[in-house]
Design a protein around this motif. Structure first.
Motif, PDB file in Angstrom:
ATOM      1  N   GLY A  91       0.814  -1.195   0.000  1.00  0.00           N
ATOM      2  CA  GLY A  91       0.000   0.000   0.000  1.00  0.00           C
ATOM      3  C   GLY A  91       0.854   1.255   0.000  1.00  0.00           C
ATOM      4  O   GLY A  91       2.089   1.196   0.015  1.00  0.00           O
ATOM      5  N   PRO A  92       0.209   2.438   0.008  1.00  0.00           N
ATOM      6  CA  PRO A  92       0.967   3.696  -0.018  1.00  0.00           C
ATOM      7  C   PRO A  92       1.942   3.822   1.139  1.00  0.00           C
ATOM      8  O   PRO A  92       3.048   4.346   0.971  1.00  0.00           O
ATOM      9  N   GLY A  93       1.542   3.351   2.328  1.00  0.00           N
ATOM     10  CA  GLY A  93       2.436   3.455   3.479  1.00  0.00           C
ATOM     11  C   GLY A  93       3.714   2.660   3.297  1.00  0.00           C
ATOM     12  O   GLY A  93       4.810   3.137   3.623  1.00  0.00           O
ATOM     13  N   VAL A  94       3.580   1.437   2.776  1.00  0.00           N
ATOM     14  CA  VAL A  94       4.759   0.602   2.546  1.00  0.00           C
ATOM     15  C   VAL A  94       5.636   1.215   1.462  1.00  0.00           C
ATOM     16  O   VAL A  94       6.876   1.222   1.559  1.00  0.00           O
ATOM     17  N   ARG A  95       5.017   1.733   0.414  1.00  0.00           N
ATOM     18  CA  ARG A  95       5.790   2.360  -0.668  1.00  0.00           C
ATOM     19  C   ARG A  95       6.584   3.549  -0.153  1.00  0.00           C
ATOM     20  O   ARG A  95       7.748   3.752  -0.521  1.00  0.00           O
ATOM     21  N   LEU A  96       5.971   4.354   0.709  1.00  0.00           N
ATOM     22  CA  LEU A  96       6.686   5.496   1.270  1.00  0.00           C
ATOM     23  C   LEU A  96       7.860   5.043   2.124  1.00  0.00           C
ATOM     24  O   LEU A  96       8.934   5.657   2.104  1.00  0.00           O
ATOM     25  N   ARG A  97       7.701   3.951   2.865  1.00  0.00           N
ATOM     26  CA  ARG A  97       8.799   3.445   3.693  1.00  0.00           C
ATOM     27  C   ARG A  97       9.928   2.913   2.824  1.00  0.00           C
ATOM     28  O   ARG A  97      11.107   3.052   3.172  1.00  0.00           O
ATOM     29  N   ILE A  98       9.587   2.299   1.685  1.00  0.00           N
ATOM     30  CA  ILE A  98      10.622   1.818   0.767  1.00  0.00           C
ATOM     31  C   ILE A  98      11.415   2.982   0.201  1.00  0.00           C
ATOM     32  O   ILE A  98      12.656   2.953   0.146  1.00  0.00           O
ATOM     33  N   PRO A 114      21.367  -2.608  -1.565  1.00  0.00           N
ATOM     34  CA  PRO A 114      20.668  -3.488  -2.493  1.00  0.00           C
ATOM     35  C   PRO A 114      19.212  -3.692  -2.069  1.00  0.00           C
ATOM     36  O   PRO A 114      18.822  -3.374  -0.945  1.00  0.00           O
ATOM     37  N   HIS A 115      18.434  -4.250  -2.979  1.00  0.00           N
ATOM     38  CA  HIS A 115      17.016  -4.463  -2.698  1.00  0.00           C
ATOM     39  C   HIS A 115      16.805  -5.395  -1.513  1.00  0.00           C
ATOM     40  O   HIS A 115      15.872  -5.214  -0.728  1.00  0.00           O
ATOM     41  N   ALA A 116      17.679  -6.389  -1.370  1.00  0.00           N
ATOM     42  CA  ALA A 116      17.535  -7.330  -0.252  1.00  0.00           C
ATOM     43  C   ALA A 116      17.711  -6.619   1.081  1.00  0.00           C
ATOM     44  O   ALA A 116      17.027  -6.942   2.059  1.00  0.00           O
ATOM     45  N   ILE A 135       8.998  -1.687  -7.228  1.00  0.00           N
ATOM     46  CA  ILE A 135       8.492  -0.384  -6.809  1.00  0.00           C
ATOM     47  C   ILE A 135       9.527   0.702  -7.076  1.00  0.00           C
ATOM     48  O   ILE A 135       9.211   1.779  -7.593  1.00  0.00           O
ATOM     49  N   LEU A 136      10.782   0.417  -6.761  1.00  0.00           N
ATOM     50  CA  LEU A 136      11.838   1.401  -6.994  1.00  0.00           C
ATOM     51  C   LEU A 136      12.076   1.615  -8.483  1.00  0.00           C
ATOM     52  O   LEU A 136      12.380   2.729  -8.915  1.00  0.00           O
ATOM     53  N   ALA A 137      11.922   0.553  -9.281  1.00  0.00           N
ATOM     54  CA  ALA A 137      12.100   0.690 -10.731  1.00  0.00           C
ATOM     55  C   ALA A 137      11.016   1.586 -11.319  1.00  0.00           C
ATOM     56  O   ALA A 137      11.285   2.390 -12.222  1.00  0.00           O
ATOM     57  N   ASP A 138       9.777   1.466 -10.810  1.00  0.00           N
ATOM     58  CA  ASP A 138       8.698   2.330 -11.292  1.00  0.00           C
ATOM     59  C   ASP A 138       8.995   3.800 -11.003  1.00  0.00           C
ATOM     60  O   ASP A 138       8.567   4.687 -11.744  1.00  0.00           O
ATOM     61  N   LEU A 139       9.721   4.052  -9.914  1.00  0.00           N
ATOM     62  CA  LEU A 139      10.060   5.422  -9.528  1.00  0.00           C
ATOM     63  C   LEU A 139      11.406   5.858 -10.105  1.00  0.00           C
ATOM     64  O   LEU A 139      11.848   6.978  -9.820  1.00  0.00           O
ATOM     65  N   LEU A 141      14.245   4.838  -9.216  1.00  0.00           N
ATOM     66  CA  LEU A 141      15.116   5.023  -8.063  1.00  0.00           C
ATOM     67  C   LEU A 141      16.022   3.807  -7.957  1.00  0.00           C
ATOM     68  O   LEU A 141      15.540   2.676  -7.829  1.00  0.00           O
ATOM     69  N   ARG A 142      17.335   4.021  -8.014  1.00  0.00           N
ATOM     70  CA  ARG A 142      18.300   2.920  -8.043  1.00  0.00           C
ATOM     71  C   ARG A 142      19.306   3.073  -6.902  1.00  0.00           C
ATOM     72  O   ARG A 142      20.444   3.520  -7.118  1.00  0.00           O
ATOM     73  N   PRO A 143      18.923   2.720  -5.680  1.00  0.00           N
ATOM     74  CA  PRO A 143      19.838   2.903  -4.546  1.00  0.00           C
ATOM     75  C   PRO A 143      21.043   1.970  -4.582  1.00  0.00           C
ATOM     76  O   PRO A 143      22.009   2.191  -3.853  1.00  0.00           O
ATOM     77  N   HIS A 144      20.981   0.905  -5.401  1.00  0.00           N
ATOM     78  CA  HIS A 144      22.108  -0.018  -5.489  1.00  0.00           C
ATOM     79  C   HIS A 144      23.186   0.491  -6.428  1.00  0.00           C
ATOM     80  O   HIS A 144      24.236  -0.147  -6.558  1.00  0.00           O
ATOM     81  N   ARG A 145      22.950   1.622  -7.082  1.00  0.00           N
ATOM     82  CA  ARG A 145      23.922   2.163  -8.030  1.00  0.00           C
ATOM     83  C   ARG A 145      24.519   3.458  -7.500  1.00  0.00           C
ATOM     84  O   ARG A 145      23.809   4.325  -7.015  1.00  0.00           O
ATOM     85  N   VAL A 146      25.847   3.558  -7.578  1.00  0.00           N
ATOM     86  CA  VAL A 146      26.559   4.768  -7.193  1.00  0.00           C
ATOM     87  C   VAL A 146      27.584   5.057  -8.264  1.00  0.00           C
ATOM     88  O   VAL A 146      28.326   4.171  -8.681  1.00  0.00           O
ATOM     89  N   ARG A 147      27.603   6.282  -8.738  1.00  0.00           N
ATOM     90  CA  ARG A 147      28.585   6.646  -9.750  1.00  0.00           C
ATOM     91  C   ARG A 147      29.950   6.827  -9.105  1.00  0.00           C
ATOM     92  O   ARG A 147      30.111   7.543  -8.126  1.00  0.00           O
TER      93      ARG A 147
END
Length: 217
Positions: A91-98, A114-116, A135-139, A141-147
């Motif tokens: 739900g929206p609450g879980v998505r916001l926490r992610i 990473p996603h795990a 969910i992150l791909a839809d946004l 948002l790639r937290p597992h990637r750093v330039r």
């Protein structure tokens, strides 16, 4: 009041008519909702169903359906009915926490997130690593990637050795001089001159190239 040659007579007050017209002009309105609003407005203007269908490029049954739904249910009836199937897990609450977990500073010892790891932080929600990833791909948002310019595999033994080397640089023994003979650039005792910028939707995390050395010779 204009009447149509149909049993479903559309009656509109000035306020409701203005709301429907506003929907047809709104660029961000879903196209399906715009079509339904235009069907109702043309029906109110006295157009028969075949003429409305020809004008809007849709089927007569489509005109008949939404005309009838509006007559019986008003403005709320123009929205889609709830779909059957498995209830939504995220739900929206879980998505916001992610999103909050993905855009915050990673736990100590984790240079990337990473996603795990994100799923593990939200273990009580029942979210899986793959669901968090979607969910992150839809946004975007790639937290597992750093330039950065240095890529290497993460290894527990490497971190223990690197910590020992960095400790010599950062906390040398009293009255001693630290001399580096064969410097390995990946384990220098250094820190970034400027803080890293956390990831955001559509943008990976950013790491400034300048750094400060500690005691190298």
């Amino acid at each position: 009041m204009a009447r149509a040659a149909s049993r479903d007579i559309v009656v509109l007050g000035s306020r409701r008519k203005a709301r429907l017209e506003a929907i047809t002009r709104r660029a961000s309105a879903p196209q399906a909702l715009v079509l339904r609003a235009r069907i109702v407005l043309l029906a109110y203007a006295g157009w028969p169903n075949p003429r409305i269908a020809a004008e809007l490029g849709c089927a007569v049954n489509t005109v008949r359906t939404w005309r009838r739904r509006f007559v019986r249910g008003g403005m709320p009836a123009l929205s889609d009915l709830p779909r059957s199937g498995r209830p939504e897990v995220c739900g929206p609450g879980v998505r916001l926490r992610i999103v909050a977990a993905a855009t915050s500073v990673p736990p100590e010892g984790n240079p990337v997130r990473p996603h795990a790891l994100i799923a593990g932080q939200l273990a009580g929600t029942g979210i899986s690593a793959s669901q968090a990833g979607r969910i992150l791909a839809d946004l975007e948002l790639r937290p597992h990637r750093v330039r950065g310019w240095l890529n290497r595999a993460d290894d527990d033994q490497f971190w223990a050795q690197a910590a020992a080397v960095c400790d010599v640089y950062l906390r040398p023994l009293p009255d001693t001089v630290v001399i580096c003979i064969d410097e390995k650039t990946g384990i220098q005792a250094k820190y970034r001159k400027y803080p890293e910028r956390l990831p955001r939707p559509g943008r990976p995390g950013r790491r400034e190239f300048e750094y400060v050395r500690n005691g190298t010779v």
